[in-house]
Design an enzyme around this catalytic site. Structure first.
Site, PDB file in Angstrom:
ATOM      1  N   SER A  51      -0.456   4.765   9.849  1.00 39.81           N
ATOM      2  CA  SER A  51      -0.925   3.387   9.649  1.00 39.81           C
ATOM      3  C   SER A  51       0.223   2.411   9.425  1.00 39.81           C
ATOM      4  O   SER A  51       0.098   1.235   9.758  1.00 39.81           O
ATOM      5  CB  SER A  51      -1.899   3.325   8.468  1.00 39.81           C
ATOM      6  OG  SER A  51      -1.272   3.783   7.288  1.00 39.81           O
ATOM      7  N   LYS A  57      15.030  -1.199   3.311  1.00 41.11           N
ATOM      8  CA  LYS A  57      14.025  -2.049   2.659  1.00 41.11           C
ATOM      9  C   LYS A  57      13.561  -1.445   1.347  1.00 41.11           C
ATOM     10  O   LYS A  57      13.449  -2.139   0.333  1.00 41.11           O
ATOM     11  CB  LYS A  57      12.784  -2.185   3.559  1.00 41.11           C
ATOM     12  CG  LYS A  57      12.895  -3.184   4.684  1.00 41.11           C
ATOM     13  CD  LYS A  57      11.542  -3.209   5.424  1.00 41.11           C
ATOM     14  CE  LYS A  57      11.706  -3.683   6.841  1.00 41.11           C
ATOM     15  NZ  LYS A  57      10.496  -3.443   7.656  1.00 41.11           N
ATOM     16  N   HIS A  59       0.434   7.169   2.418  1.00 42.30           N
ATOM     17  CA  HIS A  59       1.819   7.622   2.287  1.00 42.30           C
ATOM     18  C   HIS A  59       1.954   8.544   1.073  1.00 42.30           C
ATOM     19  O   HIS A  59       1.285   8.335   0.063  1.00 42.30           O
ATOM     20  CB  HIS A  59       2.747   6.429   2.034  1.00 42.30           C
ATOM     21  CG  HIS A  59       3.041   5.594   3.240  1.00 42.30           C
ATOM     22  ND1 HIS A  59       2.589   5.884   4.494  1.00 42.30           N
ATOM     23  CD2 HIS A  59       3.781   4.457   3.364  1.00 42.30           C
ATOM     24  CE1 HIS A  59       3.031   4.964   5.346  1.00 42.30           C
ATOM     25  NE2 HIS A  59       3.751   4.079   4.689  1.00 42.30           N
ATOM     26  N   VAL A 101      -3.817  -4.001   9.055  1.00 41.44           N
ATOM     27  CA  VAL A 101      -3.803  -4.572   7.703  1.00 41.44           C
ATOM     28  C   VAL A 101      -4.807  -5.715   7.607  1.00 41.44           C
ATOM     29  O   VAL A 101      -5.487  -5.870   6.586  1.00 41.44           O
ATOM     30  CB  VAL A 101      -2.383  -5.032   7.307  1.00 41.44           C
ATOM     31  CG1 VAL A 101      -2.397  -5.738   5.960  1.00 41.44           C
ATOM     32  CG2 VAL A 101      -1.434  -3.833   7.261  1.00 41.44           C
ATOM     33  N   ARG A 114      11.187 -11.235   1.901  1.00 42.80           N
ATOM     34  CA  ARG A 114      11.198 -10.363   0.724  1.00 42.80           C
ATOM     35  C   ARG A 114      12.502 -10.391  -0.076  1.00 42.80           C
ATOM     36  O   ARG A 114      12.495 -10.150  -1.274  1.00 42.80           O
ATOM     37  CB  ARG A 114      10.908  -8.911   1.149  1.00 42.80           C
ATOM     38  CG  ARG A 114       9.480  -8.675   1.553  1.00 42.80           C
ATOM     39  CD  ARG A 114       9.309  -7.198   1.920  1.00 42.80           C
ATOM     40  NE  ARG A 114       8.034  -6.955   2.564  1.00 42.80           N
ATOM     41  CZ  ARG A 114       7.833  -5.975   3.446  1.00 42.80           C
ATOM     42  NH1 ARG A 114       8.837  -5.172   3.777  1.00 42.80           N
ATOM     43  NH2 ARG A 114       6.653  -5.800   3.995  1.00 42.80           N
ATOM     44  N   CYS A 154       5.424  -1.061   2.053  1.00 39.82           N
ATOM     45  CA  CYS A 154       4.395  -0.162   1.530  1.00 39.82           C
ATOM     46  C   CYS A 154       4.943   0.926   0.612  1.00 39.82           C
ATOM     47  O   CYS A 154       4.362   1.225  -0.432  1.00 39.82           O
ATOM     48  CB  CYS A 154       3.621   0.460   2.691  1.00 39.82           C
ATOM     49  SG  CYS A 154       4.650   0.992   4.066  1.00 39.82           S
ATOM     50  N   SER A 157      -6.380 -12.250  20.880  1.00 40.56           N
ATOM     51  CA  SER A 157      -7.508 -11.796  20.061  1.00 40.56           C
ATOM     52  C   SER A 157      -8.502 -12.920  19.760  1.00 40.56           C
ATOM     53  O   SER A 157      -9.583 -12.648  19.216  1.00 40.56           O
ATOM     54  CB  SER A 157      -6.998 -11.217  18.741  1.00 40.56           C
ATOM     55  OG  SER A 157      -6.279 -10.028  18.982  1.00 40.56           O
ATOM     56  N   THR A 196      -6.927  -9.241  13.115  1.00 45.74           N
ATOM     57  CA  THR A 196      -7.455  -8.113  13.888  1.00 45.74           C
ATOM     58  C   THR A 196      -6.573  -6.859  13.799  1.00 45.74           C
ATOM     59  O   THR A 196      -6.942  -5.810  14.317  1.00 45.74           O
ATOM     60  CB  THR A 196      -7.606  -8.509  15.375  1.00 45.74           C
ATOM     61  OG1 THR A 196      -6.326  -8.964  15.843  1.00 45.74           O
ATOM     62  CG2 THR A 196      -8.627  -9.623  15.544  1.00 45.74           C
ATOM     63  N   GLY A 197      -5.417  -6.972  13.135  1.00 44.59           N
ATOM     64  CA  GLY A 197      -4.534  -5.806  12.998  1.00 44.59           C
ATOM     65  C   GLY A 197      -5.049  -4.840  11.952  1.00 44.59           C
ATOM     66  O   GLY A 197      -6.040  -5.092  11.265  1.00 44.59           O
TER      67      GLY A 197
END
Lengths: 353, 353
Positions: free
Chosen positions: B174, B229, B258, B30, B115, B144, B56, B27-28
């Protein structure tokens, strides 16, 4: 000392105790701020003359509790004027500055018309006020990015000559004038209501969008006129004729304060602590560099402020030699980037300092 | 080939002809895009399982003409699942990824949890799909900015190794989630009406403002977590472990794409023409580089697009050796910066290429 034009190296001060000041382009975004700065700073003028295009003539503007009528600019507008603050674009400056000088005024020109003229000093008072001594009737007020950036760069450059500069800008609507600010407001309101909007002032949609600066592009180099100006003017103001400057100028959906990410390379390692001390002690700057609270320069806090905000000082990780610093700067485009700097120049013309 | 976890160098493909796919965090911001990408790309799944927090659970979401109920995530959620797309933050990934792998699923994780884990490949399919062969049940989807930047950098880096990178970002709301996008809309509407607005999601006022990225700040270095990051992940994805990267991450009042100004130094002079050819031929990129029309990458044109836009290619004037290129890039943060890249990874897991 009398007001003269003769000797090249002579500092032609404005000697009237209470000079007559004219604003050319009084009804524009910068014109309005010029009025505001003269009033807020208690500029010792005896009379303020507001000049604009015939279209704006007849309007009145408020100054020190009185209404002043706007007059149509013509060749005879400058009689009796001691200081003429021009802010109506290059064409008007080129057309009327000589008339103003001939009439005895000193021109402080906010357009790009004379900025690279070797006979016209290009001045940010905190940085190179001494250049004023060379003026012969006209002083150029720099491009907004160059003015804001050099206030932050000069204190470092004086202590440790800058060898290379990389900049990316986040420029507000005000740089394109009052109509661009209104277009940002109107297009954003339309976008929030799901309505379409046809841009008229700027070449691209502006609501929640950003784009490469709308200045004319040099198709050979790929640099736009804004970037070319910032490069040439920053070098001139800092007195660093060969300084390599890389820059990307971007228009962002912000109303009136410009921001910029600057990366500065020196010949030696300059510590963040030393840079902080230099910037903190420098005039026209306010250090906003609170890592613990993630509080750094922002347009919202620079807007309406005389001081340029500088912060996010850190050693640049992109330079393996450790000789570069990164920082973030924000300054009011209409104030230090335009009107305030012009009025500060006028103040120096009065004081002769 | 069967789905196995045994040999380290073995490429654990998903071999089900029509796999069962789960979305964690459906539901987010992304999550919604993950559904959209799976549908738009005709992903060959037999069943879609939507998982979210208990808050949710019970909602329904639309997929391929049907409503699918959202279930509360727990340790037993992954039974029968072949591919689990995680997008619910690092905490959830750390807590539940192992359960998903144990149940036989391959996890594609959109959080930062794994990551930098040497056992977890960090993949942008256009750039380093080969790294997928090393996965042991979890594949990490990059930050991102790193995903969008590396799509534009890799074609140049393959032909001419990049020696230094300088970046300034213009990051959309976003990236901070759907609530931040809503805060940008609401605060802007309030600002246009002259009303005050108290920021709740982001630490600073967002309407017509910008600020240093809100990720946690490393007080010693002065770099924030977003910058750290991007540096680490860009190096890892490009296979350039020591690449010096200087970066300033800024949140701008843009909704979902972006942008970034990149300056890239090579060992030799690389012409703009060659760079254009390399970028034009590269997958996942669209060259938007029209100097005559002042048309370059913009968030408004990148939003909703799979391709990353690249342009404003020019020789960087900040590098006197002429060995640097400047460019401007824009990409949809929710698509290539998140959901699309994850689905592209899942597609590779199916095809084994």
């Amino acid at each position: 000392m009398s007001t003269t034009l003769d000797a090249p190296a002579e500092f032609r001060r404005v000697t009237a105790a209470s000079p007559v000041v004219a604003i050319v382009g009084a009804t524009g975004a910068v014109g309005v701020e010029l009025l505001g700065c003269l009033e807020a700073r208690g500029f010792p003028l005896s009379r303020l003359k507001l000049l604009a295009s015939p279209r704006s003539a007849g309007k009145t503007m408020h100054f020190r509790g009185k209404d002043i009528g706007v007059e149509a600019l013509d060749d005879n507008s400058f009689e009796g004027v001691d200081i003429a603050l021009f802010s109506a674009g290059s064409g008007i400056s080129k057309r009327y500055a000589a008339a103003a000088v001939k009439a005895g005024a000193v021109v402080v020109d906010n357009s790009s018309a004379f900025r690279m003229d070797p006979e016209v000093p290009l001045v940010v008072p905190e940085v190179n006020a001494a250049a004023l001594a060379q003026h012969r009737g006209i002083v150029a007020n720099p491009n907004c990015v160059a003015a804001i950036a050099t206030v932050a760069l000069a204190p470092l450059h004086r202590a440790h000559p800058i060898r290379r500069l990389q900049a990316a800008t986040y420029q507000a609507a005000s740089g394109a004038g009052a109509a661009a600010m209104e277009e940002l407001r109107l297009s954003t309101a339309a976008s929030l209501q799901g309505e379409s909007f046809e841009p008229k002032v700027l070449p691209h949609p502006y609501a929640f969008n950003l784009f490469s600066h709308n200045a004319e592009m040099d198709e050979a180099s790929g640099y736009n006129g804004e970037e070319t100006k910032v490069i040439a003017e920053t070098r001139r103001i800092l007195g660093a004729a060969e300084l390599p400057i890389g820059i990307t100028c971007i228009r962002v959906p912000v109303l009136r304060a410009h921001a910029m990410a600057l990366t500065v390379e020196f010949d030696e390692v300059v510590s963040v602590e030393e840079a902080r001390r230099l910037l903190e002690a420098a005039p026209g700057l306010r250090l906003v560099d609170d890592r613990a609270r993630n509080h750094f320069p922002m347009p919202s806090e620079a807007s309406g402020q005389d001081d340029v905000l500088v912060g996010r000082l850190r050693t640049d990780l992109g330079d393996p030699s450790g000789r570069s610093l990164a920082m973030f700067v924000a300054g009011d485009q209409l104030l230090k980037g335009a009107a305030l700097n012009a009025v500060q120049i006028a103040e120096r013309l009065l004081s002769g300092r």
